[in-house]
Design a protein around this motif. Sequence first.
Motif, PDB file in Angstrom:
ATOM      1  N   TYR A  36      15.739 -12.459 -31.553  1.00 45.09           N
ATOM      2  CA  TYR A  36      16.703 -12.459 -30.960  1.00 45.09           C
ATOM      3  C   TYR A  36      16.813 -10.934 -30.183  1.00 45.09           C
ATOM      4  CZ  TYR A  36      18.320 -16.252 -32.868  1.00 45.09           C
ATOM      5  OH  TYR A  36      18.644 -18.100 -33.646  1.00 45.09           O
ATOM      6  N   ALA A  37      16.863 -10.180 -31.747  1.00 45.11           N
ATOM      7  CA  ALA A  37      16.414  -8.358 -31.058  1.00 45.11           C
ATOM      8  C   ALA A  37      15.239  -7.823 -29.363  1.00 45.11           C
ATOM      9  CB  ALA A  37      16.735  -8.059 -32.269  1.00 45.11           C
ATOM     10  N   LYS A  38      14.929  -8.534 -30.353  1.00 45.17           N
ATOM     11  CA  LYS A  38      13.887  -8.365 -28.976  1.00 45.17           C
ATOM     12  C   LYS A  38      14.371  -8.394 -27.596  1.00 45.17           C
ATOM     13  CE  LYS A  38       9.033 -10.052 -27.618  1.00 45.17           C
ATOM     14  NZ  LYS A  38       8.252  -9.962 -28.545  1.00 45.17           N
ATOM     15  N   ASP A  39      14.694 -10.484 -27.472  1.00 45.12           N
ATOM     16  CA  ASP A  39      15.000 -10.928 -26.202  1.00 45.12           C
ATOM     17  C   ASP A  39      16.725  -9.783 -25.728  1.00 45.12           C
ATOM     18  OD1 ASP A  39      13.087 -12.538 -26.255  1.00 45.12           O
ATOM     19  OD2 ASP A  39      14.634 -13.725 -27.439  1.00 45.12           O
ATOM     20  N   MET A  40      17.103  -9.023 -26.635  1.00 43.66           N
ATOM     21  CA  MET A  40      18.216  -8.789 -26.345  1.00 43.66           C
ATOM     22  C   MET A  40      18.031  -7.184 -25.870  1.00 43.66           C
ATOM     23  SD  MET A  40      21.514  -8.075 -27.993  1.00 43.66           S
ATOM     24  CE  MET A  40      22.864  -7.226 -27.671  1.00 43.66           C
ATOM     25  N   LEU A  41      17.058  -7.017 -25.968  1.00 46.27           N
ATOM     26  CA  LEU A  41      16.394  -5.015 -25.983  1.00 46.27           C
ATOM     27  C   LEU A  41      16.376  -4.822 -24.784  1.00 46.27           C
ATOM     28  CD1 LEU A  41      16.869  -3.397 -29.484  1.00 46.27           C
ATOM     29  CD2 LEU A  41      18.717  -4.025 -27.584  1.00 46.27           C
ATOM     30  N   ALA A  65      16.887  18.132 -25.075  1.00 51.16           N
ATOM     31  CA  ALA A  65      17.982  18.655 -26.262  1.00 51.16           C
ATOM     32  C   ALA A  65      18.262  17.024 -27.064  1.00 51.16           C
ATOM     33  CB  ALA A  65      19.891  18.547 -26.373  1.00 51.16           C
ATOM     34  N   LYS A  66      17.935  15.890 -26.551  1.00 56.95           N
ATOM     35  CA  LYS A  66      18.243  14.881 -27.737  1.00 56.95           C
ATOM     36  C   LYS A  66      16.788  14.684 -27.839  1.00 56.95           C
ATOM     37  CE  LYS A  66      22.596  12.833 -26.346  1.00 56.95           C
ATOM     38  NZ  LYS A  66      22.743  12.843 -27.691  1.00 56.95           N
ATOM     39  N   GLY A  67      15.923  15.150 -27.263  1.00 58.08           N
ATOM     40  CA  GLY A  67      14.209  14.585 -27.798  1.00 58.08           C
ATOM     41  C   GLY A  67      13.687  13.541 -26.959  1.00 58.08           C
ATOM     42  N   VAL A  68      14.603  13.192 -26.240  1.00 56.34           N
ATOM     43  CA  VAL A  68      14.543  11.621 -25.249  1.00 56.34           C
ATOM     44  C   VAL A  68      13.644  11.699 -23.978  1.00 56.34           C
ATOM     45  CG1 VAL A  68      15.586  10.482 -26.973  1.00 56.34           C
ATOM     46  CG2 VAL A  68      17.011  11.233 -25.065  1.00 56.34           C
ATOM     47  N   PRO A  69      13.221  10.764 -23.476  1.00 56.42           N
ATOM     48  CA  PRO A  69      13.067  10.854 -22.068  1.00 56.42           C
ATOM     49  C   PRO A  69      13.998  10.683 -21.406  1.00 56.42           C
ATOM     50  CG  PRO A  69      11.361   9.694 -23.362  1.00 56.42           C
ATOM     51  CD  PRO A  69      12.104   9.655 -24.177  1.00 56.42           C
ATOM     52  N   TYR A  70      14.255  11.263 -20.158  1.00 48.36           N
ATOM     53  CA  TYR A  70      15.845  10.757 -19.424  1.00 48.36           C
ATOM     54  C   TYR A  70      15.954   9.807 -19.181  1.00 48.36           C
ATOM     55  CZ  TYR A  70      13.446  10.881 -14.668  1.00 48.36           C
ATOM     56  OH  TYR A  70      12.888  10.259 -13.206  1.00 48.36           O
ATOM     57  N   GLN A  71      14.914   9.013 -18.589  1.00 51.62           N
ATOM     58  CA  GLN A  71      15.493   7.699 -18.266  1.00 51.62           C
ATOM     59  C   GLN A  71      15.614   6.148 -19.509  1.00 51.62           C
ATOM     60  OE1 GLN A  71      11.640   8.942 -18.595  1.00 51.62           O
ATOM     61  NE2 GLN A  71      11.298   8.507 -16.132  1.00 51.62           N
ATOM     62  N   ILE A  72      15.542   7.353 -20.938  1.00 58.10           N
ATOM     63  CA  ILE A  72      16.092   6.146 -21.679  1.00 58.10           C
ATOM     64  C   ILE A  72      17.868   6.688 -22.332  1.00 58.10           C
ATOM     65  CG2 ILE A  72      15.353   6.848 -25.007  1.00 58.10           C
ATOM     66  CD1 ILE A  72      13.451   4.422 -23.620  1.00 58.10           C
ATOM     67  N   LEU A  73      17.585   8.219 -22.048  1.00 55.18           N
ATOM     68  CA  LEU A  73      19.257   8.864 -22.015  1.00 55.18           C
ATOM     69  C   LEU A  73      20.046   7.709 -20.948  1.00 55.18           C
ATOM     70  CD1 LEU A  73      21.070  10.299 -22.695  1.00 55.18           C
ATOM     71  CD2 LEU A  73      20.512  11.887 -21.787  1.00 55.18           C
ATOM     72  N   VAL A  74      19.537   7.312 -19.930  1.00 47.93           N
ATOM     73  CA  VAL A  74      20.142   6.401 -18.861  1.00 47.93           C
ATOM     74  C   VAL A  74      20.733   5.732 -19.120  1.00 47.93           C
ATOM     75  CG1 VAL A  74      20.196   5.866 -16.427  1.00 47.93           C
ATOM     76  CG2 VAL A  74      19.851   8.689 -16.775  1.00 47.93           C
ATOM     77  N   ALA A  75      19.590   4.749 -19.952  1.00 49.62           N
ATOM     78  CA  ALA A  75      19.539   2.971 -20.230  1.00 49.62           C
ATOM     79  C   ALA A  75      20.737   3.172 -21.240  1.00 49.62           C
ATOM     80  CB  ALA A  75      18.333   3.333 -20.633  1.00 49.62           C
ATOM     81  N   SER A  76      20.654   4.000 -22.371  1.00 49.74           N
ATOM     82  CA  SER A  76      21.445   4.662 -23.411  1.00 49.74           C
ATOM     83  C   SER A  76      22.833   4.360 -23.042  1.00 49.74           C
ATOM     84  CB  SER A  76      21.046   4.916 -24.129  1.00 49.74           C
ATOM     85  OG  SER A  76      21.851   5.521 -25.666  1.00 49.74           O
TER      86      SER A  76
END
Length: 91
Positions: A36-41, A65-76
């Motif tokens: 379920y989690a895999k499908d949802m994410l 500063a958060k240590g993540v790629p900017y694409q991940i930050l945008v998605a979050s």
Amino acid sequence: MNKLDQEERDILEAFESGKTKRAKGASKTQKRHQEYAKDMLRKDARINIRLSSKDFRGLQKKALAKGVPYQILVASIIHKYVEGRLHENSN
């Protein structure tokens, strides 16, 4: 840690002392929930947006500063907004 009620303390004590046992069918349930989690994410849609250079640089700095790629930050950020956990500041 938050204050626990008596039932929660009993559960924690049983867990820490090794007295707990897995429920019957727990492995099947765990696997089903993982699916379920895999499908949802799953990220299966692509978008393109235009930003000002200033905003883009700011986004990159925040992500660094958060240590993540900017694409991940945008998605979050988008995910939090869609889920109702991110609200526009009305200043």
